[in-house]
Design a protein around this motif. Structure first.
Motif, short mmCIF file in Angstrom:
data_model
loop_
_atom_site.label_atom_id
_atom_site.label_comp_id
_atom_site.label_asym_id
_atom_site.label_seq_id
_atom_site.Cartn_x
_atom_site.Cartn_y
_atom_site.Cartn_z
N LEU A 1 34.42 -10.20 16.84
CA LEU A 1 34.16 -8.85 17.34
C LEU A 1 34.68 -7.81 16.35
CD1 LEU A 1 33.07 -7.02 19.52
CD2 LEU A 1 35.24 -7.20 20.73
N TYR A 2 35.87 -8.08 15.81
CA TYR A 2 36.47 -7.15 14.85
C TYR A 2 35.52 -6.93 13.67
CZ TYR A 2 38.84 -6.23 10.46
OH TYR A 2 39.13 -5.74 9.22
N GLU A 3 34.93 -8.03 13.18
CA GLU A 3 34.03 -7.94 12.02
C GLU A 3 32.86 -7.00 12.34
OE1 GLU A 3 32.77 -11.87 10.97
OE2 GLU A 3 32.97 -11.47 8.81
N LYS A 4 32.29 -7.18 13.53
CA LYS A 4 31.16 -6.34 13.95
C LYS A 4 31.59 -4.87 14.00
CE LYS A 4 28.72 -9.67 16.78
NZ LYS A 4 28.87 -10.24 18.10
N LEU A 5 32.74 -4.64 14.65
CA LEU A 5 33.22 -3.26 14.81
C LEU A 5 33.50 -2.62 13.45
CD1 LEU A 5 35.63 -3.43 17.89
CD2 LEU A 5 33.21 -2.89 17.82
N ALA A 6 34.07 -3.42 12.55
CA ALA A 6 34.39 -2.88 11.22
C ALA A 6 33.12 -2.43 10.51
CB ALA A 6 35.13 -3.93 10.42
N LYS B 1 49.85 4.10 17.56
CA LYS B 1 49.48 5.27 16.75
C LYS B 1 49.83 5.05 15.29
CE LYS B 1 49.73 9.46 19.55
NZ LYS B 1 50.69 10.50 19.91
N ALA B 2 50.95 4.38 15.05
CA ALA B 2 51.45 4.23 13.68
C ALA B 2 50.72 3.12 12.91
CB ALA B 2 52.94 3.93 13.72
N GLN B 3 49.86 2.37 13.59
CA GLN B 3 49.18 1.26 12.92
C GLN B 3 48.08 1.78 11.99
OE1 GLN B 3 50.14 -2.04 13.19
NE2 GLN B 3 51.78 -0.97 14.26
N PRO B 4 47.81 1.05 10.89
CA PRO B 4 46.67 1.41 10.04
C PRO B 4 45.36 1.16 10.79
CG PRO B 4 47.71 -0.62 9.27
CD PRO B 4 48.57 -0.07 10.35
N LYS B 5 44.29 1.75 10.25
CA LYS B 5 42.99 1.71 10.94
C LYS B 5 42.54 0.28 11.25
CE LYS B 5 39.29 5.02 10.92
NZ LYS B 5 38.52 6.03 10.26
N GLN B 6 42.73 -0.63 10.30
CA GLN B 6 42.27 -2.01 10.51
C GLN B 6 42.98 -2.65 11.69
OE1 GLN B 6 39.78 -3.25 8.98
NE2 GLN B 6 39.68 -2.67 6.83
N SER B 7 44.29 -2.40 11.80
CA SER B 7 45.04 -2.96 12.93
C SER B 7 44.56 -2.38 14.24
CB SER B 7 46.53 -2.66 12.79
OG SER B 7 47.12 -3.58 11.94
N LYS B 8 44.24 -1.09 14.20
CA LYS B 8 43.76 -0.45 15.43
C LYS B 8 42.44 -1.10 15.87
CE LYS B 8 45.93 4.04 14.91
NZ LYS B 8 45.80 5.27 14.14
N LEU B 9 41.59 -1.41 14.87
CA LEU B 9 40.32 -2.07 15.21
C LEU B 9 40.56 -3.44 15.83
CD1 LEU B 9 37.53 -1.57 12.52
CD2 LEU B 9 37.54 -0.89 14.91
N VAL B 10 41.57 -4.14 15.32
CA VAL B 10 41.92 -5.44 15.89
C VAL B 10 42.37 -5.26 17.34
CG1 VAL B 10 43.49 -7.41 15.71
CG2 VAL B 10 42.53 -6.43 13.64
N ILE B 11 43.16 -4.22 17.58
CA ILE B 11 43.63 -3.97 18.94
C ILE B 11 42.44 -3.67 19.86
CG2 ILE B 11 44.99 -2.40 20.40
CD1 ILE B 11 46.82 -1.95 17.97
N ILE B 12 41.52 -2.81 19.37
CA ILE B 12 40.35 -2.46 20.17
C ILE B 12 39.53 -3.72 20.48
CG2 ILE B 12 38.14 -1.22 20.12
CD1 ILE B 12 39.54 0.97 18.53
N GLY C 1 31.73 1.39 9.34
CA GLY C 1 31.71 1.68 7.91
C GLY C 1 32.95 1.22 7.16
N LEU C 2 33.68 0.26 7.76
CA LEU C 2 34.87 -0.27 7.09
C LEU C 2 34.58 -1.66 6.54
CD1 LEU C 2 37.75 0.56 9.59
CD2 LEU C 2 37.53 1.44 7.27
N LYS C 3 35.23 -2.00 5.44
CA LYS C 3 35.09 -3.36 4.90
C LYS C 3 35.96 -4.28 5.75
CE LYS C 3 35.59 -5.93 0.58
NZ LYS C 3 36.69 -6.84 0.91
N ALA C 4 35.36 -5.34 6.30
CA ALA C 4 36.14 -6.23 7.18
C ALA C 4 37.12 -7.06 6.35
CB ALA C 4 35.19 -7.14 7.94
N LEU C 5 38.33 -7.18 6.84
CA LEU C 5 39.33 -8.02 6.17
C LEU C 5 39.01 -9.49 6.44
CD1 LEU C 5 42.52 -6.06 7.28
CD2 LEU C 5 41.34 -5.90 5.09
N THR C 6 39.64 -10.38 5.70
CA THR C 6 39.41 -11.81 5.91
C THR C 6 40.12 -12.27 7.18
OG1 THR C 6 41.35 -12.31 4.61
CG2 THR C 6 39.25 -12.35 3.47
N GLN C 7 39.71 -13.44 7.67
CA GLN C 7 40.34 -13.97 8.88
C GLN C 7 41.83 -14.23 8.65
OE1 GLN C 7 38.09 -16.62 11.14
NE2 GLN C 7 39.80 -17.47 12.26
N ARG C 8 42.16 -14.64 7.43
CA ARG C 8 43.55 -14.91 7.10
C ARG C 8 44.41 -13.66 7.33
NH1 ARG C 8 47.71 -15.60 7.16
NH2 ARG C 8 49.28 -16.54 5.80
#
Length: 407
Positions: free
Chosen positions: A333-338, A301-312, A342-349
């Motif tokens: 998959l994360y990139e697609k979901l992002a 719950k405490a994770q930011p949205k991007q981390s949650k997308l990674v978890i999903i 409507g979120l900007k996908a973070l870099t792989q790094r």
DNA sequence: AGTCCACAGGAAGGGCAGGCGA
DNA sequence: TCGCCTGCCCTTCCTGTGGACT
């Protein structure tokens, strides 16, 4: 829920005698009058710090031991009574207890200085000033105050890992720069190997005296629990088997007494909810499950949205492949979901860092493996049971479109 | 023995926000 | 208001790595 049934719950709660006499005795910040199996450590610590009562500077002390071995409790007990003794004898002694892992209160050199200054009664802005200015202010404040200061830095490893060991060097130098002030550092750490990573000068200065708190064994934890049960519960509220079970489970987990107390507290809460009169072993088992589940859900719950997308992404892939997944696939998959969200996908790094953070938090189990010709990657495992998955789905469903949550 | 893959992970720095003093 | 300082999140660039493959 109908209002009448709510009032029934509250009425039955007030009209029945509960299990607890003083529930606070089971919380981690409760300070018992007697700490079983640590009498010797307390005595040693007292001798180490006693020189302040003669206006002398004690040696710096480094204490280590795993979570729930009573380190903080013992040092608090000793410093509390030292403060009292100093007051009685009119000695100028100030105890500063700083928990370096308390959220983001002291995770930078600047914030640590802010914290120390505020404990000395000097309020400075949370950001904005040059660090040098804070050092200067601290020296001025200390010169004005004088006397002996005992600075307890709990979870010091967390602090130094983030900001390096310069800060300790600066603090130990204060005693030289401000002649009428003496600072004694008591560093507490969960990691025994942590001192080895320090600059040799700081290592020798920090660990002038060392103390190790070994993990408790099951019998010792049982003694601790029994003492607390007498304070916390009404008579005959806890089955002996429940105490033994809590002790055994906690002993398996690094001899962590705090874990045993949590288990007993939650077990008793579950027992009350079922309107049972006695906490039995059965409730301890449920408590164990509940504690693990709650911890994981809170972290997620405490994770930011991007981390949650990674978890999903990881959960979806894991469900599909039924085996460990790897960074590259998770990222795709994360990139697609992002994008779909409507979120900007973070870099792989960056995602690689997020995955490693989730590993450290214990949400996933990841290890770096080499697949030879096919490169090096992280193999990611997620251990989830059915009930946890359904709670996670509900937790995440509010934030993302339902069709993402397909695990 | 050398090549190559698919990343891990370190270092440096950009951009932004919060806050201060002039 | 502006310049400066800090923390934080992130990107870019880069080097390193273990073992299958040639």
């Amino acid at each position: 829920m109908a209002q009448s049934s709510l009032s029934e719950i509250f009425e039955s709660y007030t009209n029945t005698v509960g299990l607890f006499k003083d529930k606070g005795a089971l919380s981690s910040d409760f300070s018992p009058s007697n700490i079983p199996h640590r009498e010797k450590k307390i005595e040693e610590l007292a001798y180490m710090l006693a020189p302040v009562l003669r206006n002398e500077k004690p040696s710096n002390i480094f204490i280590y031991g795993k979570t729930g071995t009573g380190k903080s409790l013992c040092i608090k007990k000793v410093t509390d009574s030292l403060e009292e003794a100093a007051e009685k004898s009119g000695r100028n002694v100030k105890i500063m207890y700083i928990n370096c892992k308390m959220g983001k209160v002291v995770d930078t050199q600047y914030r640590l200085l802010v914290k120390i200054l505020s404990m000395l009664g000097e309020n400075v802005p949370f950001t904005g000033l040059p660090t040098n200015t804070l050092h200067k202010k601290l020296n001025e404040k200390l010169a004005e105050r004088g006397g002996n200061i005992i600075m307890v830095l709990d979870e010091i490893d967390a602090l130094l890992e983030k900001i390096g060991d310069d800060i300790l060097y600066n603090i130990t130098r204060i005693s030289q720069d401000v002649p009428n002030t003496q600072i004694t550092i008591v560093g507490i750490s969960n990691k025994p190997t942590f001192v080895d990573s320090l600059d040799p000068r700081i290592r020798s200065s920090l660990s002038e005296e060392e103390m190790v708190f070994p993990p408790y064994n099951a019998n010792e934890i049982k003694d601790i629990l029994q003492a607390r049960v007498e304070t916390a519960f009404n008579e005959n509220a806890v089955d002996y088997g429940a105490i033994t079970k809590c002790s055994a489970l906690a002993a398996q987990e690094n001899g962590d007494a705090r874990r045993a107390l949590d288990l007993l507290r939650v077990a008793a809460e579950l027992c009350e909810r079922e309107k049972c009169k006695k906490v039995s072993e059965r409730f301890v088992n449920s408590a164990q499950e509940k504690l693990d589940k709650d911890r994981l859900i809170e972290i997620i719950k405490a994770q930011p949205k991007q981390s949650k997308l990674v978890i999903i992404s990881m959960l979806n892939l894991y469900k599909l492949e039924k085996k460990a997944v790897q960074t590259g696939d998770v990222y795709n998959l994360y990139e697609k979901l992002a994008h779909a969200n409507g979120l900007k996908a973070l870099t792989q790094r960056r995602v690689s860092d997020l995955i490693s953070e989730l590993d450290m938090l214990g949400v996933i189990n990841a290890s770096v493996v080499s697949k030879g010709r096919y490169g090096r990657t992280r193999k990611i495992n997620i251990q989830l049971n059915k009930s946890l998955v359904s709670v996670l789905k509900n937790t995440l469903a509010g934030e993302f479109t339902e069709d993402f949550i397909n695990f």
